[in-house]
Motif scaffolding. Structure first.
Motif, PDB file in Angstrom:
ATOM      1  N   ASN A 128       7.391   1.849  17.248  1.00 42.37           N
ATOM      2  CA  ASN A 128       7.099   0.503  17.704  1.00 42.37           C
ATOM      3  C   ASN A 128       5.590   0.248  17.718  1.00 42.37           C
ATOM      4  O   ASN A 128       5.115  -0.765  17.191  1.00 42.37           O
ATOM      5  N   ILE A 129       4.830   1.192  18.268  1.00 43.51           N
ATOM      6  CA  ILE A 129       3.362   1.008  18.313  1.00 43.51           C
ATOM      7  C   ILE A 129       2.792   0.997  16.889  1.00 43.51           C
ATOM      8  O   ILE A 129       1.978   0.145  16.528  1.00 43.51           O
ATOM      9  N   ASP A 130       3.242   1.933  16.042  1.00 39.00           N
ATOM     10  CA  ASP A 130       2.694   2.041  14.679  1.00 39.00           C
ATOM     11  C   ASP A 130       2.989   0.787  13.831  1.00 39.00           C
ATOM     12  O   ASP A 130       2.185   0.383  12.995  1.00 39.00           O
ATOM     13  N   LYS A 131       4.181   0.192  14.071  1.00 41.01           N
ATOM     14  CA  LYS A 131       4.571  -0.957  13.224  1.00 41.01           C
ATOM     15  C   LYS A 131       4.033  -2.288  13.730  1.00 41.01           C
ATOM     16  O   LYS A 131       3.961  -3.253  12.974  1.00 41.01           O
ATOM     17  N   THR A 132       3.678  -2.340  15.011  1.00 41.86           N
ATOM     18  CA  THR A 132       3.294  -3.648  15.555  1.00 41.86           C
ATOM     19  C   THR A 132       1.803  -3.766  15.857  1.00 41.86           C
ATOM     20  O   THR A 132       1.354  -4.823  16.266  1.00 41.86           O
ATOM     21  N   ARG A 133       1.034  -2.685  15.650  1.00 39.82           N
ATOM     22  CA  ARG A 133      -0.392  -2.801  15.996  1.00 39.82           C
ATOM     23  C   ARG A 133      -1.072  -3.794  15.034  1.00 39.82           C
ATOM     24  O   ARG A 133      -0.598  -4.005  13.906  1.00 39.82           O
ATOM     25  N   LYS A 134      -2.182  -4.357  15.510  1.00 38.02           N
ATOM     26  CA  LYS A 134      -2.877  -5.386  14.723  1.00 38.02           C
ATOM     27  C   LYS A 134      -3.538  -4.783  13.494  1.00 38.02           C
ATOM     28  O   LYS A 134      -3.509  -5.333  12.400  1.00 38.02           O
ATOM     29  N   LYS A 135      -4.209  -3.645  13.694  1.00 39.36           N
ATOM     30  CA  LYS A 135      -5.017  -3.049  12.622  1.00 39.36           C
ATOM     31  C   LYS A 135      -4.155  -2.102  11.774  1.00 39.36           C
ATOM     32  O   LYS A 135      -3.613  -1.124  12.296  1.00 39.36           O
ATOM     33  N   SER A 136      -4.043  -2.433  10.497  1.00 40.68           N
ATOM     34  CA  SER A 136      -3.288  -1.638   9.520  1.00 40.68           C
ATOM     35  C   SER A 136      -2.022  -0.969  10.057  1.00 40.68           C
ATOM     36  O   SER A 136      -1.946   0.255  10.155  1.00 40.68           O
ATOM     37  N   PRO A 137      -1.020  -1.819  10.384  1.00 43.16           N
ATOM     38  CA  PRO A 137       0.246  -1.256  10.868  1.00 43.16           C
ATOM     39  C   PRO A 137       1.025  -0.554   9.754  1.00 43.16           C
ATOM     40  O   PRO A 137       0.692  -0.708   8.582  1.00 43.16           O
ATOM     41  N   LEU A 138       2.040   0.212  10.158  1.00 41.28           N
ATOM     42  CA  LEU A 138       2.907   0.855   9.176  1.00 41.28           C
ATOM     43  C   LEU A 138       3.747  -0.216   8.482  1.00 41.28           C
ATOM     44  O   LEU A 138       4.513  -0.934   9.126  1.00 41.28           O
ATOM     45  N   ILE A 139       3.554  -0.335   7.158  1.00 45.28           N
ATOM     46  CA  ILE A 139       4.365  -1.262   6.347  1.00 45.28           C
ATOM     47  C   ILE A 139       4.745  -0.524   5.061  1.00 45.28           C
ATOM     48  O   ILE A 139       4.200   0.547   4.789  1.00 45.28           O
ATOM     49  N   ILE A 140       5.648  -1.126   4.290  1.00 40.67           N
ATOM     50  CA  ILE A 140       5.940  -0.544   2.974  1.00 40.67           C
ATOM     51  C   ILE A 140       4.861  -1.069   2.028  1.00 40.67           C
ATOM     52  O   ILE A 140       4.757  -2.274   1.799  1.00 40.67           O
ATOM     53  N   PRO A 141       4.008  -0.191   1.493  1.00 42.38           N
ATOM     54  CA  PRO A 141       2.909  -0.690   0.648  1.00 42.38           C
ATOM     55  C   PRO A 141       3.437  -1.306  -0.652  1.00 42.38           C
ATOM     56  O   PRO A 141       4.483  -0.905  -1.151  1.00 42.38           O
ATOM     57  N   LYS A 142       2.675  -2.274  -1.144  1.00 40.04           N
ATOM     58  CA  LYS A 142       2.999  -2.898  -2.436  1.00 40.04           C
ATOM     59  C   LYS A 142       3.099  -1.840  -3.519  1.00 40.04           C
ATOM     60  O   LYS A 142       2.308  -0.886  -3.512  1.00 40.04           O
ATOM     61  N   ASN A 143       4.007  -1.990  -4.439  1.00 41.63           N
ATOM     62  CA  ASN A 143       4.166  -1.073  -5.582  1.00 41.63           C
ATOM     63  C   ASN A 143       4.510   0.358  -5.192  1.00 41.63           C
ATOM     64  O   ASN A 143       4.151   1.291  -5.911  1.00 41.63           O
ATOM     65  N   SER A 144       5.154   0.531  -4.024  1.00 40.95           N
ATOM     66  CA  SER A 144       5.499   1.927  -3.702  1.00 40.95           C
ATOM     67  C   SER A 144       6.965   2.191  -4.019  1.00 40.95           C
ATOM     68  O   SER A 144       7.800   1.277  -3.985  1.00 40.95           O
ATOM     69  N   LEU A 145       7.254   3.436  -4.335  1.00 41.35           N
ATOM     70  CA  LEU A 145       8.633   3.848  -4.554  1.00 41.35           C
ATOM     71  C   LEU A 145       9.206   4.216  -3.187  1.00 41.35           C
ATOM     72  O   LEU A 145       8.665   5.092  -2.501  1.00 41.35           O
ATOM     73  N   ILE A 146      10.294   3.536  -2.788  1.00 41.84           N
ATOM     74  CA  ILE A 146      10.894   3.805  -1.469  1.00 41.84           C
ATOM     75  C   ILE A 146      11.965   4.880  -1.618  1.00 41.84           C
ATOM     76  O   ILE A 146      12.839   4.774  -2.480  1.00 41.84           O
ATOM     77  N   ILE A 147      11.857   5.903  -0.774  1.00 42.39           N
ATOM     78  CA  ILE A 147      12.848   6.979  -0.825  1.00 42.39           C
ATOM     79  C   ILE A 147      13.425   7.177   0.569  1.00 42.39           C
ATOM     80  O   ILE A 147      12.684   7.416   1.516  1.00 42.39           O
ATOM     81  N   ASN A 148      14.767   7.068   0.678  1.00 42.63           N
ATOM     82  CA  ASN A 148      15.414   7.402   1.948  1.00 42.63           C
ATOM     83  C   ASN A 148      15.980   8.803   1.788  1.00 42.63           C
ATOM     84  O   ASN A 148      16.814   9.036   0.921  1.00 42.63           O
ATOM     85  N   ASN A 149      15.477   9.726   2.594  1.00 49.31           N
ATOM     86  CA  ASN A 149      15.849  11.117   2.317  1.00 49.31           C
ATOM     87  C   ASN A 149      16.973  11.661   3.208  1.00 49.31           C
ATOM     88  O   ASN A 149      17.162  12.866   3.296  1.00 49.31           O
ATOM     89  N   VAL A 150      17.754  10.758   3.836  1.00 52.26           N
ATOM     90  CA  VAL A 150      18.910  11.229   4.611  1.00 52.26           C
ATOM     91  C   VAL A 150      19.934  11.815   3.636  1.00 52.26           C
ATOM     92  O   VAL A 150      20.177  11.248   2.565  1.00 52.26           O
ATOM     93  N   ASN A 151      20.497  12.949   4.012  1.00 52.27           N
ATOM     94  CA  ASN A 151      21.520  13.614   3.176  1.00 52.27           C
ATOM     95  C   ASN A 151      21.040  14.030   1.800  1.00 52.27           C
ATOM     96  O   ASN A 151      21.826  14.104   0.863  1.00 52.27           O
ATOM     97  N   ARG A 152      19.766  14.258   1.652  1.00 51.70           N
ATOM     98  CA  ARG A 152      19.270  14.791   0.375  1.00 51.70           C
ATOM     99  C   ARG A 152      18.485  16.063   0.663  1.00 51.70           C
ATOM    100  O   ARG A 152      17.842  16.174   1.695  1.00 51.70           O
ATOM    101  N   THR A 153      18.498  16.997  -0.258  1.00 55.76           N
ATOM    102  CA  THR A 153      17.722  18.218  -0.018  1.00 55.76           C
ATOM    103  C   THR A 153      16.249  17.938  -0.325  1.00 55.76           C
ATOM    104  O   THR A 153      15.914  16.999  -1.074  1.00 55.76           O
ATOM    105  N   ILE A 154      15.398  18.802   0.229  1.00 52.88           N
ATOM    106  CA  ILE A 154      13.957  18.655  -0.021  1.00 52.88           C
ATOM    107  C   ILE A 154      13.692  18.797  -1.523  1.00 52.88           C
ATOM    108  O   ILE A 154      12.935  18.014  -2.105  1.00 52.88           O
ATOM    109  N   ASP A 155      14.344  19.752  -2.144  1.00 55.42           N
ATOM    110  CA  ASP A 155      14.110  19.987  -3.581  1.00 55.42           C
ATOM    111  C   ASP A 155      14.463  18.767  -4.418  1.00 55.42           C
ATOM    112  O   ASP A 155      13.766  18.422  -5.369  1.00 55.42           O
ATOM    113  N   ASP A 156      15.570  18.146  -4.051  1.00 50.79           N
ATOM    114  CA  ASP A 156      16.034  16.971  -4.792  1.00 50.79           C
ATOM    115  C   ASP A 156      14.995  15.838  -4.695  1.00 50.79           C
ATOM    116  O   ASP A 156      14.574  15.246  -5.704  1.00 50.79           O
TER     117      ASP A 156
END
Ligand code: DC
Length: 230
Positions: A184-212
């Motif tokens: 909550n603090i990281d996503k809502t702070r005024k200065k450079s909050p956590l967002i999905i950066p432009k042109n980034s590849l989004i990976i959800n790693n639930v149920n996937r191995t690290i190697d994969d």
């Protein structure tokens, strides 16, 4: 040619583990930017600039400018965090620092201090850097960007398993609450909050191995870098 790979995402999403492994495969340096915020938080706690969520910001910032908070590369090419020449890698991973770090990281003055360290350490080398604002703010023109995510359940279990040996009193519920509050603090702070950066590849790693996941990241990075290399 030097190049920059950024990996952003919430706490305990697996980004630091993936960043370290990816850098190793690519034979380049890994910088964990959260460790710099953690070192500043440790410094604030140990020097009594921070207690019960009250921060003496001006005094802390002044004192930081006379301190030596730095990442030093060891013989194996791994960067470790030092505060005034003390190796603080273990201390900064404990739950006391974790509990306060998002609060400290939200201040612009603190972020500027950390930004200087991030930019200095990345000069004239190829790096993988992970954090919350690396692809969006620290290196908006990075060559390759990832955003790593996982469910709160998976993240809490991971973090709990990392901490339970050393901190026997911790419950999984406490860990989950701490992660939710940091998100909550990281996503809502005024200065450079956590967002999905432009042109980034989004990976959800639930149920996937690290190697994969690592292989996917490696292939993706190589496909971009190979095109850019003369
Ligand atoms: O990745 P980590 O959990 O070690 O990061 C610790 C904290 O530092 C995190 O809760 C928010 C802050 N942080 C940040 O604000 N920006 C970054 N680039 C990295 C970390």
């Amino acid at each position: 040619m030097n190049y920059i790979v950024t990996i952003d995402g919430p706490s305990s999403s697996g980004k630091s583990t993936l960043a370290k492994l990816l850098a190793k495969k690519l034979l380049i340096s890994h910088i964990d930017s959260g460790s710099i915020y953690r070192a500043v938080t440790l410094y604030a706690l140990e020097n009594k600039f921070l207690s019960n969520n009250k921060i003496l910001l001006e005094k802390l910032v002044n004192s930081l400018s006379n301190s030596d908070i730095s990442l030093k590369e060891n013989r194996d090419g791994i960067f470790k965090m030092y505060v005034n020449n003390e190796d603080v890698e273990d201390k900064i991973r404990g739950s006391k620092v974790s509990k306060h770090v998002s609060e400290v990281a939200k201040y612009e003055e603190i972020r500027e201090f950390v930004l200087r360290i991030q930019r200095d350490i990345s000069k004239n080398k190829s790096i993988v850097m992970d954090g919350r604002d690396i692809g969006s703010f620290v290196f908006p023109n990075a060559d390759v960007k990832f955003y790593i995510d996982a469910s709160i359940k998976t993240r809490s279990e991971r973090r709990y398993n990392q901490l339970k040996e050393k901190e026997k009193h911790l419950s999984i519920r406490e860990v989950e609450n701490d992660l939710l509050s940091r998100d909550n603090i990281d996503k809502t702070r005024k200065k450079s909050p956590l967002i999905i950066p432009k042109n980034s590849l989004i990976i959800n790693n639930v149920n996937r191995t690290i190697d994969d996941v690592l292989n996917q990241m490696l292939e993706y990075t190589k496909s971009i870098i190979n095109k850019k290399m003369p």
